[in-house]
Design an enzyme around this catalytic site. Structure first.
Site, PDB file in Angstrom:
ATOM      1  N   CYS A 410       0.197   8.533   5.481  1.00  7.32           N
ATOM      2  CA  CYS A 410       0.907   7.525   4.705  1.00  7.32           C
ATOM      3  C   CYS A 410      -0.012   7.092   3.567  1.00  7.32           C
ATOM      4  CB  CYS A 410       1.281   6.334   5.595  1.00  7.32           C
ATOM      5  SG  CYS A 410       2.069   4.991   4.698  1.00  7.32           S
ATOM      6  N   GLU A 444       1.551  14.668   4.808  1.00  6.10           N
ATOM      7  CA  GLU A 444       2.613  14.755   5.817  1.00  6.10           C
ATOM      8  C   GLU A 444       3.969  14.518   5.166  1.00  6.10           C
ATOM      9  OE1 GLU A 444       3.809  12.439   9.969  1.00  6.10           O
ATOM     10  OE2 GLU A 444       1.727  12.461   9.272  1.00  6.10           O
TER      11      GLU A 444
END
Length: 546
Positions: A410, A444
């Protein structure tokens, strides 16, 4: 047909400011045979009742009768008389003119508690939303104002409120007497102050520091019965004097919060935080974040920019900032160049800080799902330092052991620092860590909209810089990946978007487009080297184990 003028003294009570329609006979008949049938409409009756005060004052006035607009009649056309041929539309228009006139009754001012949304309910189990912890309001809709949650009743809260008000008045009066008695700047304590000091010391000595077995059993039973739906029993935790001080501080903070709500600075319902006060900035939020319900109801949160603790009011934040000793994130400072620093924070060692950081990030990220399970992650927090401390610029997190070699789970740049190059610095720093680890990294998925734009721009700059410095004749994607730590899949997708990858005679060729390289060199010269990561300033080694 001539119209007869109404005499000032002929108006009967209740007809002066009313709506009349008079039916007249033919003008050839004498005035004695004129039949005046007066009809009082519903709207005129309502207006006459609402304007009763005005009529009473008009009875003592010798001025001519006034029209429904409040003006004296200046001609026969101003008199409120009509012929029998008046249409229904005209009567409706007359009623509307009366409603728009100054005699219309003003709506009553809403009471203090009537501004609440009565469809809302207090989340405390078994609570009917009546009463308020401050004792000054009729209803509440949050846990912080719930008397039942604080193990009190609504009547007890009102009694405590009156006692607090009485104590404030007595204290104010005694302070005035002391000011009149002593004019010196440095003055000794008065007899009253000394007696009060001894009284407080005696109250604190009386507290039983070791709870009895019955009290322990009572606390345990209360916790097992109600769990987290009620406040723990606070009796004998401290002295009665200190407990009362704590209750007064609670009531004062809630009173300030209620004032902000009535001023529209805090909103009810929706469970959506609209704004946050963060340092010297007030930021509008973009998405919902799962803060506790009693905080999400407020609409505005106040946050400490150093420890990231969230609070309900400006008063609580001000008191917290006076005591907060944090001036930078917890963890190890692994990078510093100028005013820019990066701290490595372990989610297992600093769980509360990392959870607060994730809740804050969710206000500006749509796809984020990690909030509370932070132990398997490392957080790299970038700050900008000044004479007041290290201010949060942004952060990224990564798994301690990622099987897919993700170097970012993140990533966020705070809104007040966006479009200033800090996002690319965070991305570049994540790839710098991958180079030190001798791994190939990739973010990700899925990426947010802003994240995808930032990464595409970063990959484009990395490839153009590599091609600009490359002097050989043959090049491979594998070599680019090992040199830049960028995943080969990301390299191929970027080359395709730049139209620099071509399939010819069974082979994939990379085209070196000089026009794109020249544009990149021009932008790089304008931007300068202020917002770049210096690999020599990194003091870090890959963590071993978890």
């Amino acid at each position: 047909m001539p119209r007869r003028k109404r005499n000032a003294g002929s108006s009967s009570e209740g007809t002066e400011d009313s709506d009349f329609s008079a039916e007249h006979t033919d003008s050839s008949e004498s005035d004695a045979h004129v039949v005046r049938n007066t009809r009082l409409t519903r709207s005129s009756l309502r207006l006459s009742r609402n304007s009763q005060d005005i009529k009473e004052s008009a009875d003592h006035d010798e001025s001519p009768p006034r029209t429904p607009t409040g003006n004296a009649p200046s001609s026969e056309s101003d008199i409120d008389m009509s012929s029998p041929n008046v249409s229904h539309d005209e009567s409706l228009a007359k009623e509307l003119s009366l409603k728009e006139s100054g005699l219309a009754h003003r709506p009553k001012r809403r009471r203090f508690h009537e501004s609440y949304n009565f469809n809302m309910k207090c989340p405390t189990p078994g609570c009917n939303s009546l009463g308020h912890l401050t004792g000054k309001h009729e209803r509440h809709f949050s846990i912080s104002g719930c008397p039942l949650y604080h193990n009190l009743s609504a009547d007890e809260c009102k009694v405590k409120a009156s006692s607090r008000d009485k104590h404030v008045e007595e204290r104010t009066l005694s302070q005035r007497q002391d000011e009149n008695r002593h004019s010196a700047r440095q003055q000794a304590q008065t007899e009253r102050q000394l007696r009060y000091k001894e009284k407080v010391a005696e109250m604190r000595r009386k507290r039983n520091s070791v709870p009895l077995k019955e009290q322990k059993d009572k606390y345990t039973e209360h916790r097992q019965t109600h769990g987290s739906s009620r406040e723990p029993l606070l009796e004998n935790v401290t002295s009665d004097y200190d407990l009362e001080l704590f209750r007064k501080a609670q009531a004062r903070a809630l009173d300030d919060l209620e004032k902000l709500r009535l001023q529209g600075q805090v909103t009810e319902g929706g469970n959506m935080i609209k704004t946050i006060v963060f340092g010297r900035y007030e930021l509008d939020t973009w998405y919902h974040s799962p803060y506790p319900e009693e905080y999400a109801r407020l609409g505005r949160l106040y946050m400490c920019e150093f420890c990231l603790k969230y609070m309900k009011s400006q008063t609580i934040l001000r008191r917290h900032m006076a005591k907060c000793v944090w001036k930078h994130p917890p963890g190890d400072e692994i990078y510093r160049k100028g005013a820019i620093s990066v701290f490595e924070v372990d989610g297992k060692k600093n769980k509360i800080y990392c959870q607060n950081l994730c809740l804050l990030a969710k206000l500006f990220l749509d796809h984020k799902t990690l909030y509370y399970d932070v132990e398997p992650f490392l957080f790299y927090v970038m700050t900008e330092a000044d004479n007041t401390g290290c201010h949060l610029v942004g952060y990224f997190s990564k798994e301690k052991n990622s099987f897919l070699n993700y170097n970012v789970s993140c990533i966020l740049t705070m809104p007040q620092y966006m479009r200033q190059g800090y996002g690319k610095m965070l991305i570049d720093f994540s790839y710098l860590l991958s180079k030190v680890e001798e791994k190939v990294g990739s973010p990700e998925r899925p990426l947010s909209d802003l994240g995808l734009i930032s990464y595409r721009s970063y990959w484009k700059e990395v490839l153009l810089r590599y091609l600009h410095n490359f002097q050989g004749k043959e090049i491979s994607i594998k070599e680019i990946s090992q040199e830049t730590a960028v995943n080969p899949v990301d390299i191929v997708s970027t080359l395709q978007s730049l139209q620099m990858l071509k399939y010819w005679k069974g082979k994939h060729l990379i085209l070196k487009r000089q026009d794109l390289i020249d544009d990149w060199k021009t932008k790089e010269a304008k931007r300068g080297s202020n917002k770049t990561i210096d690999s020599t300033a990194l003091k870090w080694s890959p963590p071993k184990g978890t």
